[in-house]
Design a protein around this motif. Structure first.
Motif, PDB file in Angstrom:
ATOM      1  N   LYS A 219     -38.705  21.439 -23.166  1.00 30.92           N
ATOM      2  CA  LYS A 219     -39.590  21.356 -22.012  1.00 30.92           C
ATOM      3  C   LYS A 219     -39.171  22.353 -20.944  1.00 30.92           C
ATOM      4  CE  LYS A 219     -41.685  17.238 -20.954  1.00 30.92           C
ATOM      5  NZ  LYS A 219     -41.730  15.925 -20.353  1.00 30.92           N
TER       6      LYS A 219
ATOM      7  N   HIS B 271     -39.362  23.474 -16.903  1.00 31.98           N
ATOM      8  CA  HIS B 271     -39.477  22.899 -15.564  1.00 31.98           C
ATOM      9  C   HIS B 271     -39.663  24.039 -14.577  1.00 31.98           C
ATOM     10  CE1 HIS B 271     -38.113  19.050 -17.118  1.00 31.98           C
ATOM     11  NE2 HIS B 271     -37.108  19.698 -17.700  1.00 31.98           N
TER      12      HIS B 271
ATOM     13  N   THR C 278     -38.485  29.153 -13.266  1.00 35.60           N
ATOM     14  CA  THR C 278     -38.900  28.421 -14.457  1.00 35.60           C
ATOM     15  C   THR C 278     -37.684  28.369 -15.363  1.00 35.60           C
ATOM     16  OG1 THR C 278     -41.135  29.298 -14.254  1.00 35.60           O
ATOM     17  CG2 THR C 278     -40.533  28.339 -16.370  1.00 35.60           C
TER      18      THR C 278
ATOM     19  N   THR D 266     -35.499  25.971 -18.743  1.00 33.70           N
ATOM     20  CA  THR D 266     -35.464  24.921 -19.752  1.00 33.70           C
ATOM     21  C   THR D 266     -34.070  24.309 -19.768  1.00 33.70           C
ATOM     22  OG1 THR D 266     -34.823  26.472 -21.486  1.00 33.70           O
ATOM     23  CG2 THR D 266     -37.173  26.046 -21.238  1.00 33.70           C
TER      24      THR D 266
ATOM     25  N   MET E 181     -35.741  14.978 -16.137  1.00 27.89           N
ATOM     26  CA  MET E 181     -36.234  15.373 -14.810  1.00 27.89           C
ATOM     27  C   MET E 181     -35.507  14.574 -13.721  1.00 27.89           C
ATOM     28  SD  MET E 181     -38.751  17.230 -13.295  1.00 27.89           S
ATOM     29  CE  MET E 181     -40.315  17.209 -14.083  1.00 27.89           C
TER      30      MET E 181
ATOM     31  N   LEU F 143     -39.583  19.905  -7.881  1.00 31.74           N
ATOM     32  CA  LEU F 143     -39.267  20.131  -9.278  1.00 31.74           C
ATOM     33  C   LEU F 143     -40.366  19.509 -10.114  1.00 31.74           C
ATOM     34  CD1 LEU F 143     -37.263  21.146 -11.412  1.00 31.74           C
ATOM     35  CD2 LEU F 143     -36.106  18.942 -11.246  1.00 31.74           C
TER      36      LEU F 143
ATOM     37  N   ASP G 122     -42.624  19.392 -13.996  1.00 30.04           N
ATOM     38  CA  ASP G 122     -42.736  19.693 -15.417  1.00 30.04           C
ATOM     39  C   ASP G 122     -43.777  20.793 -15.544  1.00 30.04           C
ATOM     40  OD1 ASP G 122     -43.384  19.735 -18.133  1.00 30.04           O
ATOM     41  OD2 ASP G 122     -43.055  17.579 -18.344  1.00 30.04           O
ATOM     42  N   SER G 123     -43.491  21.843 -16.304  1.00 31.43           N
ATOM     43  CA  SER G 123     -44.427  22.965 -16.396  1.00 31.43           C
ATOM     44  C   SER G 123     -45.748  22.579 -17.058  1.00 31.43           C
ATOM     45  CB  SER G 123     -43.802  24.135 -17.153  1.00 31.43           C
ATOM     46  OG  SER G 123     -43.589  23.777 -18.499  1.00 31.43           O
TER      47      SER G 123
END
Length: 96
Positions: free
Chosen positions: A2, A4, A50, A52, A59, A79, A81-82
């Motif tokens: 994921k 961020h 950005t 990972t 998170m 912050l 989640d992309s």
């Protein structure tokens, strides 16, 4: 993995980039993209990263751990989640 997105704004001072990137490195994060801007007129610093987590940090863990770094520089930060998509409204007007 994921991705961020971390956005930061605060008063411009020495050591901000080192503190942020050092924190992310300590948490096992890999920075994919980094952009920063220092507004000399207002004295404000802006940064967008950005990254990972290569060690699977959640998170919540990242947010909790980043809080002392943010407090040290009195940062306004977020912050995300992309994969989280922002709602955007684009309005266009025609002149004449």
């Amino acid at each position: 993995m994921k991705s961020h997105i971390l956005t930061v704004s605060c008063k411009s001072t020495r050591g901000i980039v080192a503190a942020i990137t050092g924190y992310l490195a300590d948490k096992g994060c890999y920075i994919v993209d980094s952009s920063q801007f220092d507004d000399l007129q207002t004295g404000l610093f802006f940064m967008r990263l950005t990254f990972t987590s290569q060690e699977g940090a959640t998170m919540e863990e990242l947010q909790k751990g980043f809080t002392p770094v943010a407090d040290k520089f009195a940062m306004n930060w977020d912050l995300l989640d992309s994969e989280h998509r922002m709602k955007v409204l684009l309005m266009v007007s025609r002149f004449g």
